[in-house]
Design a protein around this motif. Structure first.
Motif, PDB file in Angstrom:
ATOM      1  N   ASP A 195       0.842  -1.199   0.000  1.00  0.00           N
ATOM      2  CA  ASP A 195       0.000   0.000   0.000  1.00  0.00           C
ATOM      3  C   ASP A 195       0.870   1.239   0.000  1.00  0.00           C
ATOM      4  OD1 ASP A 195      -2.213  -1.564   0.161  1.00  0.00           O
ATOM      5  OD2 ASP A 195      -2.855  -0.893   2.144  1.00  0.00           O
ATOM      6  N   ALA A 253       7.655  -6.328  15.332  1.00  0.00           N
ATOM      7  CA  ALA A 253       8.634  -6.810  14.362  1.00  0.00           C
ATOM      8  C   ALA A 253       9.823  -7.515  14.991  1.00  0.00           C
ATOM      9  CB  ALA A 253       9.128  -5.661  13.518  1.00  0.00           C
TER      10      ALA A 253
ATOM     11  N   SER B  86       7.051  -2.008   7.400  1.00  0.00           N
ATOM     12  CA  SER B  86       6.958  -3.418   7.054  1.00  0.00           C
ATOM     13  C   SER B  86       7.033  -4.237   8.323  1.00  0.00           C
ATOM     14  CB  SER B  86       8.108  -3.793   6.122  1.00  0.00           C
ATOM     15  OG  SER B  86       8.066  -5.169   5.871  1.00  0.00           O
ATOM     16  N   PRO B  87       6.028  -5.089   8.567  1.00  0.00           N
ATOM     17  CA  PRO B  87       6.034  -5.860   9.807  1.00  0.00           C
ATOM     18  C   PRO B  87       7.016  -7.025   9.782  1.00  0.00           C
ATOM     19  CG  PRO B  87       4.066  -6.356   8.541  1.00  0.00           C
ATOM     20  CD  PRO B  87       4.821  -5.323   7.772  1.00  0.00           C
ATOM     21  N   GLN B  88       7.759  -7.194   8.703  1.00  0.00           N
ATOM     22  CA  GLN B  88       8.723  -8.290   8.688  1.00  0.00           C
ATOM     23  C   GLN B  88       9.893  -8.008   9.633  1.00  0.00           C
ATOM     24  OE1 GLN B  88       8.019  -7.736   4.858  1.00  0.00           O
ATOM     25  NE2 GLN B  88       6.304  -9.090   5.324  1.00  0.00           N
ATOM     26  N   PRO B  89      10.452  -9.087  10.199  1.00  0.00           N
ATOM     27  CA  PRO B  89      11.588  -8.921  11.111  1.00  0.00           C
ATOM     28  C   PRO B  89      12.744  -8.221  10.405  1.00  0.00           C
ATOM     29  CG  PRO B  89      10.770 -11.181  11.174  1.00  0.00           C
ATOM     30  CD  PRO B  89      10.048 -10.490  10.065  1.00  0.00           C
ATOM     31  N   ALA B  91      13.031  -5.231   9.504  1.00  0.00           N
ATOM     32  CA  ALA B  91      12.693  -4.130   8.606  1.00  0.00           C
ATOM     33  C   ALA B  91      12.977  -2.784   9.283  1.00  0.00           C
ATOM     34  CB  ALA B  91      11.217  -4.225   8.225  1.00  0.00           C
ATOM     35  N   ARG B  93      12.373   0.762  10.958  1.00  0.00           N
ATOM     36  CA  ARG B  93      11.303   1.136  11.863  1.00  0.00           C
ATOM     37  C   ARG B  93      11.160   2.643  11.922  1.00  0.00           C
ATOM     38  NH1 ARG B  93       9.277  -2.497  14.033  1.00  0.00           N
ATOM     39  NH2 ARG B  93       8.176  -1.054  15.336  1.00  0.00           N
ATOM     40  N   ILE B 246       3.600   7.122   2.535  1.00  0.00           N
ATOM     41  CA  ILE B 246       3.901   6.031   3.453  1.00  0.00           C
ATOM     42  C   ILE B 246       3.623   4.739   2.706  1.00  0.00           C
ATOM     43  CG2 ILE B 246       3.462   5.036   5.729  1.00  0.00           C
ATOM     44  CD1 ILE B 246       2.205   7.663   6.559  1.00  0.00           C
ATOM     45  N   VAL B 247       4.568   3.820   2.747  1.00  0.00           N
ATOM     46  CA  VAL B 247       4.415   2.563   2.028  1.00  0.00           C
ATOM     47  C   VAL B 247       4.360   1.405   3.019  1.00  0.00           C
ATOM     48  CG1 VAL B 247       5.472   0.963   0.410  1.00  0.00           C
ATOM     49  CG2 VAL B 247       5.531   3.415  -0.053  1.00  0.00           C
ATOM     50  N   TYR B 248       3.259   0.665   3.000  1.00  0.00           N
ATOM     51  CA  TYR B 248       3.103  -0.520   3.841  1.00  0.00           C
ATOM     52  C   TYR B 248       3.306  -1.748   2.978  1.00  0.00           C
ATOM     53  CZ  TYR B 248       1.116   2.396   7.520  1.00  0.00           C
ATOM     54  OH  TYR B 248       0.938   3.332   8.497  1.00  0.00           O
ATOM     55  N   ASP B 249       4.262  -2.580   3.353  1.00  0.00           N
ATOM     56  CA  ASP B 249       4.535  -3.805   2.610  1.00  0.00           C
ATOM     57  C   ASP B 249       4.042  -4.967   3.464  1.00  0.00           C
ATOM     58  OD1 ASP B 249       5.517  -5.948   1.170  1.00  0.00           O
ATOM     59  OD2 ASP B 249       7.437  -4.983   0.741  1.00  0.00           O
ATOM     60  N   LEU B 250       2.955  -5.621   3.019  1.00  0.00           N
ATOM     61  CA  LEU B 250       2.258  -6.561   3.899  1.00  0.00           C
ATOM     62  C   LEU B 250       2.145  -7.942   3.278  1.00  0.00           C
ATOM     63  CD1 LEU B 250      -0.571  -4.038   4.772  1.00  0.00           C
ATOM     64  CD2 LEU B 250       1.431  -4.598   6.168  1.00  0.00           C
ATOM     65  N   PRO B 251       2.228  -8.958   4.106  1.00  0.00           N
ATOM     66  CA  PRO B 251       2.091 -10.325   3.599  1.00  0.00           C
ATOM     67  C   PRO B 251       0.649 -10.619   3.215  1.00  0.00           C
ATOM     68  CG  PRO B 251       2.200 -10.349   5.990  1.00  0.00           C
ATOM     69  CD  PRO B 251       2.436  -8.925   5.563  1.00  0.00           C
ATOM     70  N   GLY B 252       0.456 -11.494   2.229  1.00  0.00           N
ATOM     71  CA  GLY B 252      -0.898 -11.913   1.836  1.00  0.00           C
ATOM     72  C   GLY B 252      -1.605 -12.589   2.990  1.00  0.00           C
ATOM     73  N   ALA B 253      -2.921 -12.465   3.022  1.00  0.00           N
ATOM     74  CA  ALA B 253      -3.645 -12.866   4.219  1.00  0.00           C
ATOM     75  C   ALA B 253      -4.249 -14.261   4.124  1.00  0.00           C
ATOM     76  CB  ALA B 253      -4.741 -11.866   4.528  1.00  0.00           C
TER      77      ALA B 253
END
Lengths: 254, 254
Positions: A195, A253, B86-89, B91, B93, B246-253
């Motif tokens: 997004d 995270a 990005s909520p990935q470890p 990433a 912050r 703002i860019v949110y990079d999110l895993p598929g749900a």
DNA sequence: GAGTGGTCTAGACCACGAG
DNA sequence: TCGTGGTCTAGACCACTCG
């Protein structure tokens, strides 16, 4: 200067400050009628042009509406619709009609939408994000969404024509239970989505579609959907800034 | 109406449309000088007030700046700073100074910031999100961030005083490598965070701190941090809308 | 110093909409 | 019908900034 010095601030600024104070303090509540230009000319002893400068300023700040006919100007309302995004399994998914409807109903609104299907060459944004040549044919699902009868947001999804030509995506109706689920059921699982959230003042075209007055910015959410490793389609959502917020609920995270 | 009919549209609208077309087509490029009021009066045969109405409209749309002295008005630039989430470890912050600096440097900018520490009663937003009584004492870390020398964003973090009274959080310097990491090293792991993203026209106070002209909305990101099950602190970020996304990079749900 | 935009005034006519 | 805001004009003085 934040604290207005009465000395050398322009008259129209002082007038705007006075009205802004009345609004933020609640003495002029949302929905209330702003004093007429005549009244303000009299009470502040300035010319009509000066009054209008002040009122234009407040309109540009989104605090009051324009006035038409005898209706007069009014203090803008501000109750936000929340759009939830959560990468957890089973969470609501923006862009899927039933979730859009369900979520808004749960917030006490009356949602509806109009869908149009169009074919066109990929716009620059789409070609770039989906890594397509600029002349690629794309199918656009244009959705204009209404809340309580008023147009409130635009959601346009762009799919490469070759990817969707024999699918329900090209039908101008709702896709149950949603595009992401439809692809998943046909073996193409969404791996991630990105997004991009930004804001700006609306283009005249968006302002017209959303019936925006002066001083209302839009929130833009461009979502690129990935199937496997590759970007597959893009959804561009344009939201009235005075009516929406987007909430991302994310896991820690570390 | 999107397509302007020459018949009954107001003169100042027609003038604004003409200039808007020149800007979007690139004939008036970002940074270019807009014709002076005199020139526009002559070329379009209208009064100065009409010219000013048109120019004010474009300013309110964020397309041109106000003009000072002999400098004249100028078409606004629009190159975006990207804030990655990005909520990935592992990433980057947002809110941790070294990441802020690192990320912006990698995008070719020259970032810096000023930090102030303040103590106050919890504002309504903070009390609500952190589930605190309204009169709770909170420590505020106010950061004004500059990019290439110009103030560009505000990041204010609110911590309950009792939680941070003997920690580096109350020191007015950078916290290495960041607040989240500091808590994690002391046994309090961040479980999740919630971002509320919205937009609006800036309050006069924000406009002053960020030196915003007319027509520039702000992007607001309120982040509530959770330690364990409970909300712990809140960071309110106010970004110039014409300079950020703002860019949110999110895993598929699914 | 000359030219720019910023501020301000005093008027005028019109379209629209509530009573 | 009458008051509202929308549009438009002509003119004035000032502060600022560039050359």
């Amino acid at each position: 200067m934040p604290a207005a010095a009465t000395g050398d601030t322009p008259l129209y600024q002082e007038l705007a400050d006075a009205l802004r104070t009345q609004i933020s303090s609640g003495r002029l509540a949302p929905g209330a009628r702003v004093p007429t230009e005549h009244e303000l000319m009299a009470t502040h002893d300035v010319s009509r042009s000066t009054v209008r400068l002040a009122l234009n300023l407040l309109a540009a700040e989104g605090l009051i509406t324009a006035g038409r006919g005898r209706a007069g100007r009014v203090v803008r309302r501000r109750d936000l619709i929340t759009i939830h995004v959560s990468p957890q399994p089973g969470a609501p998914r923006l862009g899927e009609i039933d979730e859009f409807v369900t979520e808004l109903r749960s917030q006490g609104f009356a949602p509806s939408q109009k869908i149009e299907i169009a074919m066109q060459r990929a716009p620059e944004l789409v070609a770039d994000r989906l890594d397509l040549p600029g002349d690629t044919l794309v199918v656009v699902r244009r959705r204009l969404r209404f809340v309580d009868g008023a147009p409130c947001s635009i959601a346009d999804s762009y799919f490469p024509y070759e990817m969707v030509k024999d699918t329900p995506v090209v039908q101008p109706g709702d896709i149950q239970p949603g595009v992401v689920s439809w692809f998943a059921e046909h073996g193409r699982v969404q791996s991630r989505y990105v997004d991009e959230v930004s804001t700006k003042m609306p283009e005249p075209d968006d302002a017209y579609r959303l019936q925006l007055g002066q001083g209302v910015p839009v929130l833009i959410q461009n979502r690129t959907h990935y199937l496997g490793d590759a970007p597959a389609w893009l959804t561009r959502i344009v939201l009235r800034g005075d009516r929406h917020r987007i909430v991302y609920d994310l896991p820690g995270a570390r």
